[in-house]
Design a protein around this motif. Structure first.
Motif, short mmCIF file in Angstrom:
data_model
loop_
_atom_site.label_atom_id
_atom_site.label_comp_id
_atom_site.label_asym_id
_atom_site.label_seq_id
_atom_site.Cartn_x
_atom_site.Cartn_y
_atom_site.Cartn_z
N LEU B 63 0.85 -1.20 0.00
CA LEU B 63 0.00 0.00 0.00
C LEU B 63 0.88 1.25 0.00
O LEU B 63 1.82 1.35 0.79
CB LEU B 63 -0.88 0.04 1.25
N ILE B 64 0.54 2.18 -0.87
CA ILE B 64 1.22 3.47 -0.89
C ILE B 64 0.16 4.53 -0.64
O ILE B 64 -0.88 4.55 -1.29
CB ILE B 64 1.92 3.72 -2.25
N TYR B 65 0.41 5.39 0.34
CA TYR B 65 -0.56 6.44 0.67
C TYR B 65 0.17 7.76 0.90
O TYR B 65 1.37 7.82 0.73
CB TYR B 65 -1.43 6.03 1.86
N GLU B 66 -0.59 8.77 1.30
CA GLU B 66 -0.16 10.18 1.33
C GLU B 66 -0.07 10.64 -0.12
O GLU B 66 0.78 10.20 -0.88
CB GLU B 66 1.21 10.41 2.01
N VAL B 69 3.20 11.58 -1.76
CA VAL B 69 4.07 10.41 -1.91
C VAL B 69 3.60 9.56 -3.10
O VAL B 69 4.41 9.03 -3.86
CB VAL B 69 4.10 9.57 -0.61
#
Lengths: 236, 236
Positions: B63-66, B69
């Motif tokens: 998971l990639i968040y922000e 980012v």
């Protein structure tokens, strides 16, 4: 790219400036350290940098500021090993996610705890800080000792200047990160950071740091940061 | 690196989510768009992402968040042209400095202006927003039309979702960015962004957006963002 010798405008006590300073040392950059007093900005300094920010890197006649941007700049302008950010895109994203967590979730409650004078607000800030340190700890690579593995990197540098001066909170607020099992990995990390050869030289005399932190602990520090914490607004 | 088809968890009205959505389109990534209602989090969604964040990219079981980012992740995991960040280290630092300016200096006064109900606070927020839009404008590349030149990039995407919905402030607060000389370059930028082929498809029906923004304009929106603005604390 890196043809001219960079200047790092720094302040010995400023944790944000320490981020850029540690990064320069970690990358082995040949740079000039220039001490600036952000409370007494020289005309020369304001001519270069009208906002009087700290830290600032001056390199090839350009100014680079914002401490987290300085770390990535140093890593990219001097692309030699060690790399402060990993090479893998997901690991790079992870570095930025947790660096951002430091800015949004660790530093604000740290300063609320130190600056605010009401015991209720101090207690709320302490609980928030502790809970967020735990979340930070749980995201660390196993076995470490650094956040993303064997080498000092971006996330470590983002929080290092507050971690190696956590004694400020001990001195003024009687606070320690608990020595319990759930914080064990945190202490492994903090020891490794504090003793890293690029982090050791930037640490200052403890008595001097404590004296500098006193106006913060007494709630009357005069700085943009202190004003932001008092108003509860975004830290500049 | 980019072997599996990424999923983008998004919400049609969320400007932060739009940043990741625009980036996917700009890079020509083949992705699945998954609409999520952050006000009514499904069990399936919470199982993947306990914090229920939007936007999230799920890629290779990570998971990639922000949102900021996510932009850099998309640029790095799919390293084809166009590059959302320039190649030169100083230009990359400049992108990050001004992306950070959007987060710290444009978005907070935007939301104070929209959410706060006192005319004095609205006026203070409006003046702050205008002054900061001017500073942002003055940092733009000449002749543009985008922030750093001829191509849509990181800084543009950081502010695009608020720029192409500035009509929210017009509708609820009678506000427009002045059509004066000093803001001329801003309008050139805003038109180019709004009409970019990767930005057009994410823009939604104006009436629907205005209806969605109404609880914000009336000061009673229920979201983490609205709570942060009301408390005056860091935007999550």
């Amino acid at each position: 790219m890196a043809e001219s010798k960079p200047k790092l405008y720094c302040a010995w006590f400023c944790p944000f400036a320490h981020r850029a300073w540690i990064s320069m040392l970690a990358k082995g950059v040949d740079f000039d350290y220039i001490e600036q007093d952000p409370y007494n900005k020289s005309a020369e300094w304001l001519a270069i940098n009208p906002r009087g920010l700290i830290p600032v890197i001056r390199h090839n006649n350009k100014l680079i500021y914002e401490s987290h941007v300085c770390i990535e700049y140093i890593d990219e302008a001097w692309p030699n090993e060690p790399r402060l950010l990993p090479k893998d895109p997901y690991q790079r994203a992870k570095a930025r996610i947790w660096g951002d967590f430091v800015s949004k979730k660790l530093i604000p409650p740290y300063y609320r705890f130190l600056l605010k004078q009401s015991p209720e607000v101090q207690n709320e800030a302490k609980e928030q800080f502790l809970a967020n340190v735990l979340e930070f700890t749980q995201a660390m690579d196993q076995p470490g000792p650094f956040f993303q593995g064997k080498e000092l990197g971006y996330v470590d540098i983002m929080f290092a200047p507050w971690a190696y001066r956590i004694y400020i909170l001990e001195h003024y607020r009687g606070f320690k990160i608990p020595e319990t099992d759930e914080y064990r990995r945190y202490h492994v990390w903090a020891e490794a950071v504090k003793n890293h050869p690029s982090v050791k030289p930037v640490q200052q005399d403890k008595d001097r740091v404590l004296a500098d932190a006193k106006p913060y602990a007494e709630g009357n520090a005069k700085s943009e940061l202190a004003d932001a914490v008092r108003k509860g607004s975004t830290i500049p």
